[in-house]
Design a protein around this motif. Structure first.
Motif, PDB file in Angstrom:
ATOM      1  N   SER A 114       7.675   4.696  11.221  1.00 35.83           N
ATOM      2  CA  SER A 114       8.898   4.164  10.355  1.00 35.83           C
ATOM      3  C   SER A 114       8.495   4.291   8.704  1.00 35.83           C
ATOM      4  O   SER A 114       9.254   3.726   7.868  1.00 35.83           O
ATOM      5  CB  SER A 114       9.074   2.440  10.651  1.00 35.83           C
ATOM      6  N   TYR A 115       7.321   4.707   8.564  1.00 36.48           N
ATOM      7  CA  TYR A 115       6.873   4.999   7.011  1.00 36.48           C
ATOM      8  C   TYR A 115       6.915   6.344   6.634  1.00 36.48           C
ATOM      9  O   TYR A 115       6.695   7.257   7.633  1.00 36.48           O
ATOM     10  CB  TYR A 115       5.522   4.455   6.852  1.00 36.48           C
ATOM     11  N   PRO A 116       6.952   6.811   5.520  1.00 34.03           N
ATOM     12  CA  PRO A 116       7.077   8.358   5.101  1.00 34.03           C
ATOM     13  C   PRO A 116       5.616   8.875   4.771  1.00 34.03           C
ATOM     14  O   PRO A 116       5.184   9.179   3.893  1.00 34.03           O
ATOM     15  CB  PRO A 116       7.976   8.192   3.724  1.00 34.03           C
ATOM     16  N   GLY A 148      -1.420   8.971   3.340  1.00 31.05           N
ATOM     17  CA  GLY A 148      -2.004   8.906   4.825  1.00 31.05           C
ATOM     18  C   GLY A 148      -2.535   7.586   5.117  1.00 31.05           C
ATOM     19  O   GLY A 148      -2.491   6.745   4.382  1.00 31.05           O
ATOM     20  N   VAL A 149      -3.058   7.619   6.356  1.00 32.39           N
ATOM     21  CA  VAL A 149      -3.449   6.466   6.684  1.00 32.39           C
ATOM     22  C   VAL A 149      -4.823   6.861   7.979  1.00 32.39           C
ATOM     23  O   VAL A 149      -4.598   7.709   8.631  1.00 32.39           O
ATOM     24  CB  VAL A 149      -2.693   5.284   7.592  1.00 32.39           C
ATOM     25  N   LEU A 172       2.852   0.215  19.743  1.00 33.79           N
ATOM     26  CA  LEU A 172       3.086  -0.724  18.632  1.00 33.79           C
ATOM     27  C   LEU A 172       2.827   0.447  17.336  1.00 33.79           C
ATOM     28  O   LEU A 172       3.741   0.397  16.479  1.00 33.79           O
ATOM     29  CB  LEU A 172       2.023  -1.799  18.694  1.00 33.79           C
ATOM     30  N   TYR A 173       1.512   1.001  17.504  1.00 38.18           N
ATOM     31  CA  TYR A 173       0.939   1.642  16.222  1.00 38.18           C
ATOM     32  C   TYR A 173       2.089   2.860  15.935  1.00 38.18           C
ATOM     33  O   TYR A 173       2.417   3.086  14.968  1.00 38.18           O
ATOM     34  CB  TYR A 173      -0.432   2.014  16.465  1.00 38.18           C
ATOM     35  N   TYR A 221       0.875  -1.139   0.084  1.00 42.19           N
ATOM     36  CA  TYR A 221      -0.014   0.165   0.068  1.00 42.19           C
ATOM     37  C   TYR A 221       0.876   1.296   0.021  1.00 42.19           C
ATOM     38  O   TYR A 221       0.865   2.225  -0.985  1.00 42.19           O
ATOM     39  CB  TYR A 221      -1.010  -0.062   1.046  1.00 42.19           C
ATOM     40  N   ILE A 222       1.919   1.399   0.874  1.00 42.96           N
ATOM     41  CA  ILE A 222       2.687   2.466   1.021  1.00 42.96           C
ATOM     42  C   ILE A 222       3.312   2.695  -0.415  1.00 42.96           C
ATOM     43  O   ILE A 222       3.457   3.831  -0.902  1.00 42.96           O
ATOM     44  CB  ILE A 222       3.747   2.065   2.031  1.00 42.96           C
ATOM     45  N   GLN A 223       4.050   1.413  -0.896  1.00 39.37           N
ATOM     46  CA  GLN A 223       4.774   1.620  -2.400  1.00 39.37           C
ATOM     47  C   GLN A 223       3.768   2.114  -3.291  1.00 39.37           C
ATOM     48  O   GLN A 223       4.356   2.977  -3.962  1.00 39.37           O
ATOM     49  CB  GLN A 223       5.327   0.434  -2.450  1.00 39.37           C
TER      50      GLN A 223
END
Length: 265
Positions: free
Chosen positions: A103-105, A84-85, A96-97, A64-66
């Motif tokens: 860790s994602y851009p 976004g998410v 955890l979240y 999804y990110i990629q």
């Protein structure tokens, strides 16, 4: 500038169309920004996809990110695609979240309360079985979750605040000091709330938005579209509504940094 920061797609199991379909729809509507913000996986669960009709699998999240990052590049010059998410507020899984999403851009994170104290915001039957006092206590419990989400430091935007107004008859007429307290907390932590237009009953309602303005809470817009044709739905009407209330700007996000745009054209 027109924008929409809250859209879903077919990975989550309850929306229709690909990410590309939503971006294309936004381009066709002449929008300046389109935010892709599908539901995060249930990272704390053992199963890869415990709720196929609620969220994508954990194994799908990197793809999804990629995909969004790739489409950002492809559509550069036509529209700015924002990554976004939408993450559920789950009090027992905050660290955890925080670690995974950090860790994602991402350009922004929407934090939404869908369940609180074991109650779903869609459970009209549960609400209707409560006494008047029980309903007031449930509303205050909901605001407590909103307040906790604002304090968590994970989210840039709080999604569909007061969405219970859509599903719980009589919800909006119950007045509680907890609403004011929650807005003060949101303002103190400098978190943005969205005006969500997933149906004709926009949330928050006028009363809460007026109080939000009083406390200095900033706002943004999200259609919560689950099909491409609804991208940006009610944008212009909500822009005018916010101007009438007294707001003069609203927010978008890039690289987790807030940018305020004027409401006036």
């Amino acid at each position: 500038m027109t924008f929409d920061l809250h859209t879903h797609h077919n990975r989550c199991g309850h929306a229709h169309g690909s990410i590309r379909d939503y971006i294309t729809a936004a381009v066709e509507k002449g929008m300046s920004y389109i935010g892709i913000s599908d539901h995060t996986p249930f990272f704390a669960e053992t199963d890869d996809r415990p709720s196929p009709e609620a969220s994508m699998a954990k194994s799908e999240f990197p793809a999804y990110i990629q995909e969004v990052l790739s489409l950002k590049q492809e559509f550069a010059g036509q529209i700015e695609v924002l990554l976004g998410v939408e993450a559920d507020f789950l009090p027992d899984s905050l660290d955890l979240y925080r670690n995974i999403l950090g860790s994602y851009p991402l350009d922004y994170i929407i934090g939404s309360v869908h369940d609180f104290e074991g109650v779903s915001l869609y459970d009209t039957g549960y609400w209707e079985r409560l006494s008047p006092q029980g309903r007031l206590e449930l509303k205050e419990s909901y605001y407590s979750y909103i307040e906790q989400s604002a304090k968590s430091g994970i989210y840039d935007i709080l999604g569909h605040v007061d969405a219970l107004n859509r599903y719980f008859p009589g919800y909006s007429v119950l007045r509680t000091e907890m609403a004011e307290h929650t807005l003060r907390t949101i303002a103190a932590h400098d978190i943005v709330i969205e005006i969500n237009s997933s149906d004709e009953l926009w949330v928050p309602d006028t009363w809460l938005l007026e109080r939000a303005l009083h406390y200095g809470v900033k706002v943004t817009f999200g259609s919560d579209a689950h099909e491409p044709a609804r991208v940006g739905e009610y944008f212009e009407a909500i822009r005018k509504h916010l101007l009438d209330i007294g707001f003069r700007e609203w927010a978008i996000f890039k690289n987790r940094e807030r940018i305020m745009l004027p409401l006036e054209r």
